[in-house]
Design a protein around this motif. Sequence first.
Motif, mmCIF file in Angstrom:
data_model
loop_
_atom_site.group_PDB
_atom_site.id
_atom_site.type_symbol
_atom_site.label_atom_id
_atom_site.label_comp_id
_atom_site.label_asym_id
_atom_site.label_seq_id
_atom_site.Cartn_x
_atom_site.Cartn_y
_atom_site.Cartn_z
ATOM 1 N N THR A 281 -8.961 6.274 -2.340
ATOM 2 C CA THR A 281 -7.615 6.146 -1.768
ATOM 3 C C THR A 281 -6.875 7.458 -1.999
ATOM 4 O O THR A 281 -6.814 7.961 -3.127
ATOM 5 N N LYS B 175 -0.330 2.163 11.585
ATOM 6 C CA LYS B 175 -1.677 1.983 11.044
ATOM 7 C C LYS B 175 -2.656 2.468 12.100
ATOM 8 O O LYS B 175 -3.017 1.749 13.028
ATOM 9 N N TYR C 118 -4.947 7.381 3.121
ATOM 10 C CA TYR C 118 -6.329 7.160 3.556
ATOM 11 C C TYR C 118 -7.013 6.264 2.530
ATOM 12 O O TYR C 118 -7.028 6.564 1.336
ATOM 13 N N THR C 119 -7.544 5.149 2.991
ATOM 14 C CA THR C 119 -8.263 4.231 2.124
ATOM 15 C C THR C 119 -9.588 3.880 2.778
ATOM 16 O O THR C 119 -9.618 3.274 3.856
ATOM 17 N N GLN C 120 -10.658 4.254 2.135
ATOM 18 C CA GLN C 120 -11.990 3.978 2.671
ATOM 19 C C GLN C 120 -12.952 3.833 1.496
ATOM 20 O O GLN C 120 -13.129 4.775 0.719
ATOM 21 N N SER D 30 -5.850 3.261 11.908
ATOM 22 C CA SER D 30 -7.157 2.615 11.862
ATOM 23 C C SER D 30 -7.224 1.824 10.574
ATOM 24 O O SER D 30 -6.239 1.742 9.833
ATOM 25 N N SER D 31 -8.358 1.255 10.293
ATOM 26 C CA SER D 31 -8.503 0.502 9.053
ATOM 27 C C SER D 31 -8.362 1.406 7.833
ATOM 28 O O SER D 31 -8.047 0.941 6.739
ATOM 29 N N ALA D 32 -8.562 2.716 8.007
ATOM 30 C CA ALA D 32 -8.516 3.647 6.878
ATOM 31 C C ALA D 32 -7.219 4.439 6.803
ATOM 32 O O ALA D 32 -6.795 4.824 5.705
ATOM 33 N N TRP D 33 -6.583 4.717 7.923
ATOM 34 C CA TRP D 33 -5.441 5.643 7.962
ATOM 35 C C TRP D 33 -4.127 4.910 8.230
ATOM 36 O O TRP D 33 -4.046 4.072 9.124
ATOM 37 N N ARG D 34 -3.096 5.278 7.450
ATOM 38 C CA ARG D 34 -1.731 4.796 7.662
ATOM 39 C C ARG D 34 -0.784 5.992 7.616
ATOM 40 O O ARG D 34 -0.939 6.872 6.762
ATOM 41 N N GLU E 191 0.827 -1.211 0.000
ATOM 42 C CA GLU E 191 0.000 0.000 0.000
ATOM 43 C C GLU E 191 0.860 1.260 0.000
ATOM 44 O O GLU E 191 0.456 2.295 -0.525
#
Length: 695
Positions: A597, A547, A591-593, A549-553, A57
């Motif tokens: 992306t 990481k 950010y991936t949601q 959250s599931s959306a933010w790295r 990613e």
Amino acid sequence: MKFPSGLGSKPWLLGALLGSAAASAQQTHLPAIEIVGPRDAAIGVADSASEGAVERESFQTRPKLRPGDIVEAVPGVVATQHSGDGKANQYFLRGFNLDHGTDFAVTVDGMPVNMPTHGHGQGYADLNFLIPELVSGVRYRKGPYFAESGDFSLAGSASLDYFSVLDAPFAELTLGANNFKRLLAAGSQTREDQTWLGAIEIEGNNGPWDVPENLRKVSAVARYSQGSPTRGFSVTGMAYKSRWTSTDQVPDRLIDSGELSRFGSLNPTDGGITERVSLSGKWFDKGPEGETTISAYAIAYRFDLFSDFTYFLDNPVNGDQFEQTDRRRIFGAQAARSMPTKFGGLDGVLSFGASWRGDRISEVGLYDTQARERLSTVRNDKVSQDLFSVYGQQLVYFTDRLRGYAGVRGDMLRYRVDGREPVYGAINSGRGRDSIASPKAGLAFALTPQHELYLNAGVGFHSNDVRGATIAVDPASGAAADRVPALVKGRGAELGWRFQPDENFTATVALWQLKLDSELVYVGDAGTTEPGRASSRRGIEATLRWKLSSAWRAEFDGAVSRARFKGLAPEGEGNYIDNAVEKVFAAGITYTQGPLTTSLRLRYLGPRALDSRNIERSKAATLLNLGLRYAVNPRLTLGLDVFNLAGKKGNDIEYAYASCTAGEIASGACGEGIDGRHVHPMEPRSARVSARWTF
């Protein structure tokens, strides 16, 4: 599955044994197998604080102005450009201006990219043939601490792997500023345990330059793989051709006076052509008893480059343009095995291997030219060189918290230079051999399950251009020339710490030092050697991967280095190493949601000395890039990349030397040359839009 004694109770031992197998497993495909990239180094598995594997990613979502930018995913590495998109990047790492690759070893799909005894520069690592969308993993190591690492890896190494199977076929069209156009089509098909993959890329670009770059590039990849994740083979063919017109660095004084625009050129005929065709194969067999890998490759390479850095300083009539050529065939083979062992009653892993690389260079030349027409020959050589290597490394688990390794690498270089330039060719010819033994060692101690300390040390080397090992006379001046050693030894050490409370957070810190016996090099731009003294570099690096959250790295990298020549400086010189990188900072957030992306990347390259007395210093360069991808539906994805989002006027590269333009010659202002800063600017803010259709 039954493990050998002791392995079943130590999953981290099995991970260490099979860690490299993850990359091998990518080479085959079964419909039920999910193909994933290599996992990052982790506590209990990593052997140093400065090794790792970049998450896909990270390197796939970041905007890439050029293919070689992908190596900036390696913490502390900066890749710039100073002479057109068909020329190899300029790399910086660990107190080095690595030029185009010396001391930074790069492989793509198991094949070496660095070129020894190259027409332009030793270790030339041109990644423009790379198709970034096919890269499945980026693994890296820094320092001369591991027995597997060989030539050009003193500062570090990066291994880029290609996919053997894609999720679905796709075609992508990208359009951008300055007539940028790119078309990429790729896909794969699987039947039982057999997979065929193909990709083709066509690209054109004029760039922001007053003289259009007129880049024309085509790349293609074809691969056949068969087997299972535990045993199989693959055969891969690659082809690449590129031609371009380049805008080289220009005197800063002309930009300041308004005589030349920031993106202007002093020679509109600079540029080049590169061709590269390769065929490679790999076979592997892995399991609880160990892993064996055998691979081989053949590469045909052609290179022509026309450059002009001093304009009319040396030749006031015809100008100083010169041509560098390279025609070669490269052959190589390597075999490696890792296996569990018992060492004095302790569990361990033994790794050993051997390799051979042979370069058959039919022409490596340097010519004086005017508007790409040859005027005279400076050097024209036929070169043959072979590098034979063997290594062994034993990893031992002393306790559940303490492990260590020791290894040794042996390399022997054999070479022959046949000079064909009529005046000095014969006297600069010769043959010889050189060899070096490189011991390595390291310790890792887990303070707690979340904290691990590392101590690494080792001897490494880089090879020099073998024309410098046989030279007797400077072909430009006729004066006696100093010979360079064929292999140059370097000694390094590192103290590191890794903090990993869970799989979502990793932080590392490394204190390192590297000493080289000599900085003496062969200068491809001049056809002779340039004396250099022993040197010492040291620094500190820190990385953070989080990481949130599931959306933010989030990612943060910082590196501070100090590079100096050792001993008493000669009169008129200092101990600073020209263009040695001092500070690098990089940060990124992704950010991936759902269908969206977004990737924002910041890179800072700090000021550095441009001369040995630190009188001239470069300016800092800050670059901010933004990437957006939005999946309109399962088949259509739209993209937007914005480069240099803040519109900074930094420079990709800066040098301090003397030059003279035609106008300065005519006005009588030249004299022995006008000293000053020469720069190649970063590209201004620009945008590219893309549309990908998945079939």
